[in-house]
Design an enzyme around this catalytic site. Structure first.
Site, PDB file in Angstrom:
ATOM      1  N   GLU A 104     -24.306  -8.037   2.677  1.00  0.00           N
ATOM      2  CA  GLU A 104     -25.654  -7.594   2.281  1.00  0.00           C
ATOM      3  C   GLU A 104     -25.828  -7.842   0.799  1.00  0.00           C
ATOM      4  OE1 GLU A 104     -23.894  -4.881   3.986  1.00  0.00           O
ATOM      5  OE2 GLU A 104     -24.785  -5.484   5.888  1.00  0.00           O
ATOM      6  N   TYR A 116     -24.182 -16.883  -2.761  1.00  0.00           N
ATOM      7  CA  TYR A 116     -23.968 -16.901  -1.308  1.00  0.00           C
ATOM      8  C   TYR A 116     -24.623 -18.135  -0.671  1.00  0.00           C
ATOM      9  CZ  TYR A 116     -22.723 -12.071  -2.370  1.00  0.00           C
ATOM     10  OH  TYR A 116     -22.150 -10.953  -2.911  1.00  0.00           O
TER      11      TYR A 116
HETATM   12  C1  LIG Z   1     -22.719 -12.417  -8.648  1.00  0.00           C
HETATM   13  C2  LIG Z   1     -21.363 -12.659  -9.330  1.00  0.00           C
HETATM   14  C3  LIG Z   1     -20.266 -12.103  -8.414  1.00  0.00           C
HETATM   15  C4  LIG Z   1     -21.176 -14.170  -9.544  1.00  0.00           C
HETATM   16  O1  LIG Z   1     -19.881 -14.344 -10.126  1.00  0.00           O
HETATM   17  P1  LIG Z   1     -19.501 -15.657 -10.939  1.00  0.00           P
HETATM   18  O2  LIG Z   1     -18.015 -15.692 -11.050  1.00  0.00           O
HETATM   19  O3  LIG Z   1     -20.297 -15.727 -12.183  1.00  0.00           O
HETATM   20  O4  LIG Z   1     -20.017 -16.807  -9.951  1.00  0.00           O
HETATM   21  P2  LIG Z   1     -19.455 -18.310  -9.913  1.00  0.00           P
HETATM   22  O5  LIG Z   1     -19.191 -18.777 -11.305  1.00  0.00           O
HETATM   23  O6  LIG Z   1     -18.348 -18.406  -8.926  1.00  0.00           O
HETATM   24  O7  LIG Z   1     -20.742 -19.060  -9.397  1.00  0.00           O
HETATM   25  C5  LIG Z   1     -20.822 -19.619  -8.117  1.00  0.00           C
HETATM   26  C6  LIG Z   1     -22.268 -19.900  -7.795  1.00  0.00           C
HETATM   27  O8  LIG Z   1     -23.051 -18.697  -7.896  1.00  0.00           O
HETATM   28  C7  LIG Z   1     -24.351 -18.998  -8.417  1.00  0.00           C
HETATM   29  N1  LIG Z   1     -24.493 -18.345  -9.720  1.00  0.00           N
HETATM   30  C8  LIG Z   1     -23.539 -17.673 -10.413  1.00  0.00           C
HETATM   31  N2  LIG Z   1     -24.051 -17.195 -11.571  1.00  0.00           N
HETATM   32  C9  LIG Z   1     -25.354 -17.572 -11.605  1.00  0.00           C
HETATM   33  C10 LIG Z   1     -26.419 -17.374 -12.535  1.00  0.00           C
HETATM   34  N3  LIG Z   1     -26.257 -16.685 -13.676  1.00  0.00           N
HETATM   35  N4  LIG Z   1     -27.627 -17.890 -12.233  1.00  0.00           N
HETATM   36  C11 LIG Z   1     -27.836 -18.581 -11.084  1.00  0.00           C
HETATM   37  N5  LIG Z   1     -26.840 -18.805 -10.164  1.00  0.00           N
HETATM   38  C12 LIG Z   1     -25.634 -18.307 -10.425  1.00  0.00           C
HETATM   39  C13 LIG Z   1     -24.417 -20.504  -8.522  1.00  0.00           C
HETATM   40  O9  LIG Z   1     -24.853 -20.995  -7.266  1.00  0.00           O
HETATM   41  C14 LIG Z   1     -22.952 -20.868  -8.751  1.00  0.00           C
HETATM   42  O10 LIG Z   1     -22.641 -22.163  -8.349  1.00  0.00           O
HETATM   43  P3  LIG Z   1     -22.645 -23.358  -9.456  1.00  0.00           P
HETATM   44  O11 LIG Z   1     -21.706 -22.896 -10.545  1.00  0.00           O
HETATM   45  O12 LIG Z   1     -22.143 -24.522  -8.681  1.00  0.00           O
HETATM   46  O13 LIG Z   1     -24.052 -23.461  -9.933  1.00  0.00           O
HETATM   47  C15 LIG Z   1     -21.323 -11.982 -10.735  1.00  0.00           C
HETATM   48  O14 LIG Z   1     -22.490 -12.328 -11.442  1.00  0.00           O
HETATM   49  C16 LIG Z   1     -21.179 -10.477 -10.691  1.00  0.00           C
HETATM   50  O15 LIG Z   1     -20.067  -9.954 -10.561  1.00  0.00           O
HETATM   51  N6  LIG Z   1     -22.296  -9.748 -10.778  1.00  0.00           N
HETATM   52  C17 LIG Z   1     -22.274  -8.271 -10.789  1.00  0.00           C
HETATM   53  C18 LIG Z   1     -21.843  -7.713  -9.445  1.00  0.00           C
HETATM   54  C19 LIG Z   1     -22.690  -8.242  -8.304  1.00  0.00           C
HETATM   55  O16 LIG Z   1     -23.900  -8.347  -8.390  1.00  0.00           O
HETATM   56  N7  LIG Z   1     -22.013  -8.557  -7.169  1.00  0.00           N
HETATM   57  C20 LIG Z   1     -22.658  -9.046  -5.969  1.00  0.00           C
HETATM   58  C21 LIG Z   1     -23.125  -7.889  -5.157  1.00  0.00           C
HETATM   59  S1  LIG Z   1     -23.961  -8.447  -3.670  1.00  0.00           S
END
Ligand SMILES: CC(C)(COP(=O)(O)OP(=O)(O)OC[C@H]1O[C@@H](n2cnc3c(N)ncnc32)[C@H](O)[C@@H]1OP(=O)(O)O)[C@@H](O)C(=O)NCCC(=O)NCCS
Length: 149
Positions: A104, A116
């Site tokens: 979710e 996702y």
């Molecule tokens: C969401 C979260 C887990 C992403 O973690 P991350 O390590 O930065 O993500 P990644 O570097 O592995 O990114 C993978 C993909 O996610 C998307 N993404 C990640 N950060 C993004 C941003 N700031 N804007 C847009 N897309 C983004 C992109 O599709 C990216 O792929 P790409 O690098 O090929 O463009 C992180 O921002 C986080 O921990 N947020 C707070 C907690 C949270 O919201 N968790 C999810 C609850 S449902």
């Protein structure tokens, strides 16, 4: 930077709690993480040496799994670490014969939705008023991915 995905242990919970509070407006309490470990959910931590960079919690059931939490701490975001944690959970799910993976996400969390979608999850439904917010309730978008062997 060399990183490893390791099983979550109760000793990781204080560091996880700090990251959780930095990254969510409505964070899980430390006791929720301890209960998840006790309940047998799969917890994973992403570490560089002794530094905890992120974590995830996965529930594996009959032929399906459910991502309950995934978080990467702010200084380490946008380096592909959430993608790495998701791929690890997908592998674990398939090893337990899961055929579908569910999660979710809040409509107000575009970064998570993009993560996702980029990793093969599709929106399948909406749960009305599922999440607490500081001012009321918010729907949850339910997403799913079919796992192939
Ligand atoms: C969401 C979260 C887990 C992403 O973690 P991350 O390590 O930065 O993500 P990644 O570097 O592995 O990114 C993978 C993909 O996610 C998307 N993404 C990640 N950060 C993004 C941003 N700031 N804007 C847009 N897309 C983004 C992109 O599709 C990216 O792929 P790409 O690098 O090929 O463009 C992180 O921002 C986080 O921990 N947020 C707070 C907690 C949270 O919201 N968790 C999810 C609850 S449902």
């Amino acid at each position: 930077m060399t990183v490893s995905v390791l099983p979550m242990s109760p000793a990781d919970v204080p560091a996880i709690g700090e990251i959780e509070r930095r990254n969510y407006v409505i964070p899980w309490s430390d006791s929720i993480f301890r209960d998840c470990i006790k309940a047998g959910y799969r917890g994973f931590v992403l570490k560089h040496e002794d530094t905890l960079l992120g974590y995830a919690i996965l529930q594996i059931g009959f032929k399906e799994s459910h991502v309950l939490n995934i978080c990467v701490d702010k200084p380490y975001q946008e380096r592909g670490y959430a993608r790495l944690l998701l791929a690890h959970m997908e592998k674990m799910s398939m090893a337990q014969s899961a055929e579908m993976m569910f999660l979710e996400v809040r409509p107000s969390n575009p970064r998570a939705r993009a993560l996702y979608e980029a990793n093969g999850f599709n929106e399948i439904s909406v749960r009305k008023n599922y999440y607490d917010t500081p001012t009321g309730r918010e729907d949850a978008v339910v997403m799913a991915k079919a796992l192939s062997a």
